[in-house]
Write an enzyme that holds these catalytic residues in place. Structure first.
Site, short mmCIF file in Angstrom:
data_model
loop_
_atom_site.label_atom_id
_atom_site.label_comp_id
_atom_site.label_asym_id
_atom_site.label_seq_id
_atom_site.Cartn_x
_atom_site.Cartn_y
_atom_site.Cartn_z
N CYS A 1 -20.48 10.90 16.19
CA CYS A 1 -20.02 12.23 16.00
C CYS A 1 -18.71 12.37 16.61
O CYS A 1 -18.16 11.47 17.25
CB CYS A 1 -20.90 13.28 16.35
SG CYS A 1 -21.12 13.52 18.04
N CYS B 1 -18.49 11.71 20.19
CA CYS B 1 -18.42 10.28 20.60
C CYS B 1 -16.80 9.83 20.55
O CYS B 1 -16.29 9.28 21.47
CB CYS B 1 -18.99 9.34 19.75
SG CYS B 1 -20.89 10.03 19.52
N ASP C 1 21.44 9.31 -0.49
CA ASP C 1 22.47 8.41 -0.74
C ASP C 1 22.92 8.31 -1.93
O ASP C 1 21.90 8.22 -2.82
CB ASP C 1 22.20 7.45 0.23
CG ASP C 1 23.57 6.42 0.19
OD1 ASP C 1 24.66 6.70 0.60
OD2 ASP C 1 23.37 5.24 -0.13
N ASP D 1 19.09 3.64 1.71
CA ASP D 1 18.62 2.01 1.61
C ASP D 1 19.39 1.16 2.37
O ASP D 1 19.12 -0.09 2.18
CB ASP D 1 18.31 1.76 -0.27
CG ASP D 1 19.93 1.42 -0.62
OD1 ASP D 1 21.08 2.04 -0.05
OD2 ASP D 1 19.81 0.65 -1.48
#
Length: 736
Positions: free
Chosen positions: A18, A21, A429, A624
């Site tokens: 759970c 934990c 770009d 890129d």
């Protein structure tokens, strides 16, 4: 000052059930010396840890986690990872069997309690069946609760163990010593059916939850299944089959029709079309011939070819994608920090509320306070659900990021996913982002087109990294002259010396800054070419212009539709380019962007984005190239368009493998869907507990006499977790 070297790794965590934990493991890991950051994902049962290897080791982390009752799998061998996966599958099988048996045994207990409680030995039969369900099939709750108790912790299992254990023992006491309560004027009821049905419902909830959680990790399993286990290689002139693990860089790999490509490399013989959709999300097969790059996980179609293995194992693009998706799925959204704080104190608070409700019932109701108080305490323990809170965010993030990966969109982390939702301005770009990035020279105009001049221009441009320079080199096609004193002038062009004379190649601004006068006929020609959307490159010595050339770069087929879609989503689209104004204006009109800026240097791109952000815009930048790195770093959301430079991908928060602009809109749409799902999940998880706990405690009893039955409470609790995970899984089918 020496930069500290850190290591980032993900380790499977064993034993978490759970949110309490995961919050405990998270807190423990973050306390360890040498830890830079640690994040625990309950849905993936995974801890992602960044640490300083000089101060901390995985063995120390494992020991720290073991001390609080859990375990960390630190071995990275494939066999160990497979064992962990097998253990998860076996756990699910056992859980299914336990659930089925629990339901089969708990049902007759409920039937007897409701309809046949007056039959002989009814309580004894219920006690036996209930004992098998609670302490046999539900023994895991008690074992885990006790283990955590000895380590000073508590979790969901603690609540289940307390509620069912108390119900069973109280019922047992009433069955054997009914006179004790009768002497106090209280009817001695038994609650065996509540204890057994609570265990049955919670086991059912866990089974459905485990199955659903397995589905949230489906995307990563698909990616992992893309690499073949066997591969055909050329050894000593003959073909032989070998394990993928035995493949080395430099091996020649044979790919036959219909086979998956095993590793990354370059084609050396043959040709074929290859389906790369599993990586890029693009459905069109790509032609591969000598010199073409091929990638692990992609599927060869009808042809056959051989390629040279260049990247194997963890170095392949596929392996890096898997690692990136795993890290992203293990990351936490900002809202999760609040949830973790709540989860960390949830169980102690619920136990306190259960005790308080019992005390108040006994104090305020002299007639049936003990019975009602007992029922209220048990129901509070049962109805409270930290699991739904713990699963609300990570399940949605796992499904969202996994869906993105299947579409060729790699999202770096949960933060990036959340930022994308708020983007209101996208900066693009031009070259390689809006256009194809494959420039071609269309026109030349020489004043004196000697071979020497062409050779010098070729030599100058050969030194440049710019894609336009490569187009010039390919168009001239002559042997380049030797250039000394080469200098790249960012955003303008290049300069160099040949035979003691300085030469320059670049845009109009560079020519003017050097004081070179442009002849009127060339000026006129340049204006005509620029009006056609072509980029004009000038070449001159330190006295006069020697030539101009015009370069065109076709707009991608998807660009106009993608930009139109972004605008329809209420997003402003701006194009930035180092190009002259005329071709920039032409491309802006063709693509449909809202605004454009021409003749900008990389630094000016970054400054433009800073200005937009200072005005309150949330900016996504897509590029890129190396020139885009500064602007990408400045944006709220940096998007590297696929197959771009490594620098752009390192900086980027989102990588789009296919370089298709449509994917930017998909990213923002996916982010909006995912964040909406997280909010829905958290709303229901919080509301469920905020309403369920007070109702279980009995706040409605003075108003309308309603007390929540513990069995109904356990069913509601089980379903709350399942509903959260199921809601997250709906993302898989979301229309972007």
């Amino acid at each position: 000052m020496e930069t500290m070297k850190t290591v980032k790794k993900s380790f499977p965590v064993v034993g978490m059930s759970c949110a309490g934990c995961s919050a405990r493991v998270d807190k423990t890991l973050n306390k360890q010396p040498g830890i830079i950051s640690a994040s625990v994902n309950l849905a993936a049962a995974m801890a992602t840890v960044e640490y300083n290897p000089d101060e901390c080791t995985p063995e120390q982390l494992k020991e720290a986690v073991r001390k609080i009752g859990f375990d960390l799998i630190i071995e990275e061998k494939k066999e160990v990872q497979k064992e962990a996966e097998e253990a998860r599958k076996n756990h699910y099988k056992i859980l299914k069997i336990k659930t089925l048996l629990a339901i089969l045994l708990a049902l007759p207990v409920s039937v007897i309690a409701m309809f046949f409680h007056d039959m002989p030995y009814a309580s004894h039969i219920m006690a036996v069946l209930s004992a098998v369900v609670v302490f046999g099939l539900g023994n895991g709750f008690f074992v885990n609760a006790f283990k955590l108790l000895t380590k000073g912790g508590a979790n969901m299992d603690t609540l289940v163990a307390l509620s069912t254990g108390i119900s069973f023992l109280f019922s047992l006491f009433n069955m054997f010593f009914p006179d004790y309560l009768l002497r106090h004027g209280i009817t001695p009821h038994v609650y065996f059916e509540a204890a057994s049905m609570i265990v049955a419902f919670i086991l059912l909830g866990r089974t459905l939850e485990d199955r659903a959680k397995g589905n949230t990790a489906e995307a990563i399993k698909k990616l992992m299944g893309l690499q073949p286990k066997k591969v055909t290689v050329m050894r000593n002139g003959t073909e032989m089959e070998t394990d993928i693990d035995m493949l080395m860089v430099g091996d020649t790999v044979v790919v036959k029709p219909g086979e998956r490509i095993a590793v990354d490399g370059t084609v050396v013989f043959g040709s074929s079309y290859v389906d790369e959709s599993m990586l890029s999300g693009e459905p069109v097969a790509v032609l591969k011939e000598k010199g073409s790059k091929v990638y692990a996980g992609t599927i060869n179609q009808k042809g056959s070819f051989r390629f040279l293995a260049e990247k194997v194992g963890s170095e392949t693009v596929l392996a890096q994608i898997i690692k990136m998706v795993q890290d992203a799925q293990g990351s936490k959204a900002p809202v999760q920090k609040l949830v973790d704080k709540v989860a960390g104190i949830f169980v102690p608070i619920i136990i306190s509320i259960a005790l308080l409700s019992f005390v108040l019932w006994v104090s305020l109701d002299s007639e049936s306070g003990l019975t009602h108080g007992f029922l209220a305490a048990v129901t509070v323990l049962v109805v409270a659900c930290p699991c739904a809170l713990g699963l609300a965010t990570p399940t949605a993030i796992m499904v969202g990021i996994g869906k993105g990966a299947e579409m060729g969109i790699l999202i770096k982390d949960a933060d990036s996913l959340e930022i994308a939702r708020n983007v209101d301005t996208v900066v693009l770009d031009k070259t390689g982002t809006i256009t194809e990035g494959k420039p071609v020279v269309t026109d030349w105009m020489w004043v004196n087109g000697t071979d020497d001049a062409k050779s010098i221009l070729c030599g100058l441009e050969k030194h440049s990294e710019h894609p336009l320079a490569m187009a010039v080199v390919q168009s001239i096609g002559t042997e380049p002259a030797e250039i000394t004193g080469f200098e790249s002038i960012t955003g303008q062009g290049v300069k160099g010396i040949s035979d003691g004379k300085t030469y320059i190649a670049g845009n109009r601004r560079l020519i003017s800054s050097c004081g070179i006068v442009i002849p009127s006929d060339m000026e006129e020609k340049a204006s005509t070419l620029a009006a056609q959307g072509k980029t004009v490159i000038w070449f001159a010595d330190n006295e006069k212009v020697l030539c101009l050339c015009a370069i065109t770069d076709k707009m991608k087929e998807s660009s106009a539709a993608a930009i139109s879609r972004l605008k329809s989503m209420g997003i402003k689209v701006v194009m930035l380019t180092g190009d002259a104004d005329a071709p920039a204006r032409y491309m802006a009109g063709l693509s449909g962007v809202d605004d454009y800026k021409s003749e900008v240097t990389p630094q000016q791109k970054a400054e433009f984005i800073m200005t937009l952000r200072s005005q309150g815009s949330v900016v996504a930048m897509a590029g890129d190239g190396i020139n885009d790195s500064a602007a990408l770093a400045e944006a709220d959301l940096s998007i590297a368009m696929g197959k771009g430079s490594d620098i752009a991908m390192d900086v980027a928060k989102v990588t789009i493998i296919s370089s298709n602009l449509e994917k930017i809109a998909d990213t923002i749409s996916l982010s909006r869907h995912t964040v909406r799902t997280i909010r829905q999940n958290l709303f229901w998880a919080f509301i469920y507990n905020l309403i369920g706990v007070p109702v279980a405690a009995g706040v409605l009893y003075p108003i309308n006499g309603f007390l929540l039955n513990p069995m109904i409470a356990s069913a509601a609790m089980a379903m709350s977790s399942v509903s959260v995970v199921t809601n997250s899984l709906r993302l898989k089918k979301a229309e972007l």
